[in-house]
Design a protein around this motif. Structure first.
Motif, PDB file in Angstrom:
ATOM      1  N   ALA A 305      56.825  -8.242  87.904  1.00 30.09           N
ATOM      2  CA  ALA A 305      57.154  -7.851  89.285  1.00 30.09           C
ATOM      3  C   ALA A 305      57.170  -9.028  90.246  1.00 30.09           C
ATOM      4  O   ALA A 305      57.008  -8.849  91.454  1.00 30.09           O
ATOM      5  N   THR A 306      57.423 -10.235  89.746  1.00 25.79           N
ATOM      6  CA  THR A 306      57.408 -11.397  90.645  1.00 25.79           C
ATOM      7  C   THR A 306      58.536 -11.351  91.675  1.00 25.79           C
ATOM      8  O   THR A 306      58.452 -12.009  92.711  1.00 25.79           O
ATOM      9  N   GLY A 307      59.573 -10.562  91.413  1.00 26.29           N
ATOM     10  CA  GLY A 307      60.653 -10.437  92.388  1.00 26.29           C
ATOM     11  C   GLY A 307      60.262  -9.667  93.631  1.00 26.29           C
ATOM     12  O   GLY A 307      60.980  -9.698  94.631  1.00 26.29           O
ATOM     13  N   THR A 308      59.111  -8.990  93.590  1.00 24.33           N
ATOM     14  CA  THR A 308      58.665  -8.188  94.739  1.00 24.33           C
ATOM     15  C   THR A 308      57.620  -8.911  95.573  1.00 24.33           C
ATOM     16  O   THR A 308      56.892  -8.280  96.337  1.00 24.33           O
ATOM     17  N   PHE A 309      57.561 -10.238  95.477  1.00 27.94           N
ATOM     18  CA  PHE A 309      56.470 -10.981  96.099  1.00 27.94           C
ATOM     19  C   PHE A 309      56.412 -10.823  97.610  1.00 27.94           C
ATOM     20  O   PHE A 309      55.350 -10.938  98.213  1.00 27.94           O
ATOM     21  N   ARG A 310      57.539 -10.560  98.261  1.00 25.03           N
ATOM     22  CA  ARG A 310      57.500 -10.425  99.719  1.00 25.03           C
ATOM     23  C   ARG A 310      56.859  -9.104 100.125  1.00 25.03           C
ATOM     24  O   ARG A 310      56.323  -8.990 101.233  1.00 25.03           O
TER      25      ARG A 310
END
Length: 418
Positions: A305-310
């Motif tokens: 889930a690193t794409g959801t960091f924001r």
């Protein structure tokens, strides 16, 4: 005769929210939990506004951890361990003072209430020193060094965009059941999408109670858009929390929503009930699911889930190489299990909300080598995002940046030979 216990000084007002923030930070950094998973236990007994404050303090701290640690170390003769309670408290205190503009006297009082003994003196000394100096601007956080090292392959522009996005709260995207439903106002970048400009609690926004829409990042809505309209029976293979299931049901498909977690599927049921949409719910391990093949399978697979960091800044710290490797192995197993459930001529849409090639670009060639009866079907452009020359879609930080950005995603459409 037992020695009398020293009475503890009463906590300063507002300490409850800070104590909860400390529990949240500890859960993420020492136990590898998500803020959502740790939230209920950490904020138990707090008023809603205190619970929100606890999440805000912990979240903003996680967005700026490298800079906070650098600042703390500059004020210490001998830096303490990364997981020492004194460092945890100092991180939270500085976030409040610098980012949340909480008065210094309140920061000191509530911070000292969280700690006893020698560490209390240490925290007091470091805070006093730093709060008397000119505090730095932390409006543009830096990425943790290990994360920046991994993402360097995407190029400097993407790294710069990611740094900008760390500090920004993302906009609220919603998916509409139909174009004519009641919904909050805002621009639309794709059919049945709206980027909401209104604020406030989601459940109180126009049309939510009537079931006309649900919250879903625009990037997360793209995989379901790739399911061919010619399909009839569709499996949402890892369905919870249900956004894709709702999309597919609203589009008229006969949907089976499968997920390993019965607890997470309850949220899918609630959203189906609220929206008046229908789907068959199955609580089962996809790898052990046996049924007649589907016209299409949508696998938005578990990942780092690193794409959801924001939205979830904790992934910058909990998504270690070990977790990425474990998730990659699981994705390969789920892809093979999904392939067995696709009929001849049918589609398999694979997606992960990850910025790691191991969970995207490297998965597809390995899958095709194991399953030569499948081929890549080039995906169309969606919301101005074009496919790569390989035919899949890679969504990176900076894309649609002038319109509020997107979560990071990898999406591929695979078709089984007829």
């Amino acid at each position: 005769m037992p020695r009398p216990q020293k009475s503890r000084s009463p906590d300063a007002a507002g300490t409850g929210a800070r104590r909860a923030a400390l529990k949240l930070l500890d859960a993420v950094l020492r136990r590898g939990e998500t803020l959502d998973a740790a939230g209920a236990a950490a904020t138990q007994g707090l008023r809603p506004d205190d619970a929100r404050l606890a999440h805000a303090i912990a979240g903003e701290t996680l967005r700026r951890l490298p800079q906070l640690d650098e600042l703390i170390d500059s004020a210490m003769e001998r830096p303490v361990a990364e997981d020492a309670k004194s460092r945890m408290v100092l991180r939270l205190a500085l976030t409040q003072a610098i980012v949340l503009d909480i008065p210094h006297h309140a920061v000191v009082a509530t911070s000292l209430s969280l700690i006893d003994g020698g560490p209390k003196r240490l925290v007091h000394g470091v805070l006093s020193k730093l709060l008397k100096s000119e505090l730095p601007d932390l409006s543009r956080p830096t990425l943790p060094a290990k994360v920046a090292g991994r993402w360097a392959l995407w190029g400097k522009d993407v790294l710069d965009a990611a740094r900008e996005m760390v500090a920004q709260r993302p906009p609220l995207d919603i998916s509409l059941k139909a174009e004519d439903v009641a919904a909050p106002e805002g621009p639309s970048f794709a059919p049945l999408h709206r980027r909401v400009t209104e604020g406030g609690a989601v459940a109180l926004l126009d049309g939510y109670a009537a079931g006309g829409w649900w919250v879903q990042d625009l990037a997360a809505s793209i995989p379901a858009r790739l399911v061919p309209r010619s399909a009839r029976r569709v499996l949402d293979a890892c369905a919870a929390p249900g956004g894709k299931t709702l999309q597919l049901a609203a589009a008229g498909f006969e949907v089976t929503a499968l997920d390993l977690s019965e607890r997470r599927l309850q949220r899918v049921r609630e959203n189906l009930e609220r929206t008046g949409l229908e789907a068959r719910i199955v609580a089962r391990d996809l790898r052990r699911h046996k049924t007649d093949p589907f016209d299409a399978v949508l696998l938005d697979a578990p990942c780092s889930a690193t794409g959801t960091f924001r939205r979830h800044p904790e992934v910058l710290h909990r998504a270690t190489p070990r977790i990425i490797a474990e998730m990659s192995e699981l994705q390969a197993e789920l892809l093979d299990a999904s392939a067995r459930l696709v009929k001849r001529g049918g589609s398999l849409v694979f997606a992960t909300c990850s910025l790691e090639p191991e969970e995207g670009e490297l998965q597809v060639p390995a899958f095709l080598a194991r399953n030569p009866e499948f081929r890549i079907e080039p995906v169309p452009s969606v919301a101005g995002i074009a496919p790569t020359p390989k035919g899949w879609m890679r969504i990176l930080p900076g894309m649609l940046g002038d319109k509020g950005g997107l979560d990071g995603f990898f999406i591929a459409h695979l078709v089984r030979d007829a």
